[in-house]
Scaffold this active site. Structure first.
Site, PDB file in Angstrom:
ATOM      1  N   ARG A   8     -51.469  23.880  69.022  1.00 25.27           N
ATOM      2  CA  ARG A   8     -51.836  24.032  70.170  1.00 25.27           C
ATOM      3  C   ARG A   8     -51.115  22.645  71.769  1.00 25.27           C
ATOM      4  NH1 ARG A   8     -56.117  26.759  73.602  1.00 25.27           N
ATOM      5  NH2 ARG A   8     -55.960  28.337  73.121  1.00 25.27           N
ATOM      6  N   LYS A  17     -50.991   5.767  68.093  1.00 22.83           N
ATOM      7  CA  LYS A  17     -49.751   4.870  68.377  1.00 22.83           C
ATOM      8  C   LYS A  17     -48.567   5.123  68.645  1.00 22.83           C
ATOM      9  CE  LYS A  17     -52.829   4.424  63.880  1.00 22.83           C
ATOM     10  NZ  LYS A  17     -52.726   4.456  62.198  1.00 22.83           N
ATOM     11  N   ARG A  72     -61.553  29.515  70.492  1.00 24.41           N
ATOM     12  CA  ARG A  72     -61.814  30.830  69.686  1.00 24.41           C
ATOM     13  C   ARG A  72     -60.256  30.173  68.789  1.00 24.41           C
ATOM     14  NH1 ARG A  72     -64.811  31.717  73.740  1.00 24.41           N
ATOM     15  NH2 ARG A  72     -63.405  29.955  74.862  1.00 24.41           N
ATOM     16  N   THR A  73     -59.300  30.050  70.336  1.00 26.22           N
ATOM     17  CA  THR A  73     -58.073  30.248  68.744  1.00 26.22           C
ATOM     18  C   THR A  73     -57.999  29.459  67.404  1.00 26.22           C
ATOM     19  OG1 THR A  73     -56.799  30.592  71.019  1.00 26.22           O
ATOM     20  CG2 THR A  73     -55.689  30.012  69.023  1.00 26.22           C
ATOM     21  N   HIS A  81     -48.349  32.620  74.714  1.00 29.17           N
ATOM     22  CA  HIS A  81     -49.691  32.373  73.911  1.00 29.17           C
ATOM     23  C   HIS A  81     -50.118  33.666  72.796  1.00 29.17           C
ATOM     24  CE1 HIS A  81     -53.277  31.839  72.237  1.00 29.17           C
ATOM     25  NE2 HIS A  81     -53.976  31.535  72.436  1.00 29.17           N
TER      26      HIS A  81
HETATM   27  C1  NCD Z   1     -56.411  31.249  76.521  1.00 31.42           C
HETATM   28  C2  NCD Z   1     -55.359  29.282  76.691  1.00 31.42           C
HETATM   29  O1  NCD Z   1     -56.204  29.012  75.675  1.00 31.42           O
HETATM   30  O2  NCD Z   1     -54.733  29.852  77.078  1.00 31.42           O
HETATM   31  N1  NCD Z   1     -58.042  31.002  75.721  1.00 31.42           N
HETATM   32  C3  NCD Z   1     -57.639  31.006  74.716  1.00 31.42           C
HETATM   33  O3  NCD Z   1     -56.565  31.104  73.393  1.00 31.42           O
HETATM   34  N2  NCD Z   1     -58.519  32.311  74.110  1.00 31.42           N
HETATM   35  C4  NCD Z   1     -57.542  31.180  78.097  1.00 31.42           C
HETATM   36  C5  NCD Z   1     -57.690  29.681  78.889  1.00 31.42           C
HETATM   37  O4  NCD Z   1     -57.588  28.910  78.069  1.00 31.42           O
HETATM   38  O5  NCD Z   1     -57.590  30.472  79.763  1.00 31.42           O
END
Ligand code: NCD
Length: 322
Positions: A117, A96, A66-67, A146
């Site tokens: 991320r 590397k 999703r993100t 997040h």
């Molecule tokens: C979450 C995350 O990656 O922190 N997912 C997301 O971004 N919607 C929640 C999760 O991974 O449990």
């Protein structure tokens, strides 16, 4: 590290987005006002050139659906383009031995913003301290925060409840390691008179430090031991999965997963007509799929869609200032 991300204070342009701590209710109101316009742009499939000529790097050291998907779609909805670096540990010079700092300096030369991320808490802040020319957006840093997930969660709650204060919520699952929980508690603490009931296996309770920190920010936290203690008619339920990748072993995960499940029976007993049922996803057994068609279930509908609209608005504010 002395670097602290700047408060938004009504001005988004060029700012890093690292933590919910940077926001005030006024900033969130500005974002949600624009989010409504973005919804129309996406809904009417009207071509937009708001981000024409802009390139956003999506640098994802951890898996994401999703993100990653919604950031990519948001940029494209607004006429911009993305450089997609998925799994840089394997497919980039990180394999590397290239450092995070060098990686950030390189991708800031190619783009107007970097969405990152990373599995280690605090990395987005290091990236922001390193980048000299472009804003950094935290798309999840380990068990840290997040923030864009929380912005879409708050947007969904406001859309359904009509307010962000005087709410009673229930948060369930991995409260120790769940970054979405950590950011959402920060977000809820910006508004008056919010109460959150916390339910998790003993080993996955919110840490003492986090409990103290969020309580001192203003949100009232009540720990409960069983789903029998969930208050009736809460405004929202926020279920989360046990964060398998943060636990010490697979056996540990197996022993902790799915202790609390949203079933039809639980919904009938505890949810009210207006209780919304949320989950940041992915769900791995925490919500019985029979709930999916319940109008109160928003995890596969409003919550997912708002993810794109909110990120469209945020990117527009950061890259264009409006
Ligand atoms: C979450 C995350 O990656 O922190 N997912 C997301 O971004 N919607 C929640 C999760 O991974 O449990």
């Amino acid at each position: 590290m002395s670097f602290e991300p700047q408060k938004i204070n009504g001005k988004f342009k060029g700012k890093d987005i690292i933590s919910l701590d940077q926001f005030s209710p006024k900033d969130i109101a500005i974002l949600f006002k624009l989010t409504k316009k973005m919804k129309k742009i996406a809904y009417n499939a009207r071509p937009s050139s708001i981000l024409a000529g802009k390139i956003v790097t999506l640098l994802f050291y951890e898996p994401s659906s999703r993100t990653f998907g919604s950031f990519g779609a948001s940029v494209k909805q607004l006429g911009g383009q993305t450089v997609d670096i998925l799994n840089p540990q394997v497919f980039s010079s990180v394999s590397k031995g290239e450092s995070l700092e060098d990686t950030i300096r390189v991708f800031e030369a190619y783009s107007d913003a970097i969405v990152i991320r990373h599995p280690v808490a605090g990395t987005a802040k290091i990236a922001a301290a390193t980048a000299k020319h472009v804003p950094i957006i935290n798309a999840g840093d380990g068990i840290g925060e997040h923030p864009t997930q929380t912005l879409l969660d708050l947007c969904t709650i406001e859309e359904k409840d009509g307010k962000l204060d005087n709410l009673t919520g229930v948060m369930v699952g991995d409260l120790l390691n769940g970054r979405t929980v950590h950011s959402l508690l920060r977000g809820l603490s910006l508004y008056k008179n919010n109460t959150v009931y916390l339910l998790s296996p003993n080993e996955l309770k919110l840490s003492k430090e986090d409990h103290q920190k969020f309580s001192s920010l203003g949100v009232k936290l009540i720990e409960i031991e069983s789903d029998k203690n969930i208050p009736k008619n809460a405004d929202f339920w926020y279920w989360t999965r046990v964060q398998k990748e943060r636990l010490k072993s697979l056996e540990n995960y197996e022993s902790l997963k799915n202790k609390f499940i949203v079933t039809k029976d639980l919904v009938e007993k505890k949810a009210g007509k207006k209780t919304i049922i949320m989950h940041p996803l992915p769900r791995v057994g925490e919500i019985d799929p029979v709930i999916d068609d319940d109008p109160r279930a928003v995890y596969l509908s409003a919550q997912v869609r708002n993810g794109m609209y909110v990120r469209m608005a945020l990117l527009s504010l950061i890259l264009k200032g409006s």
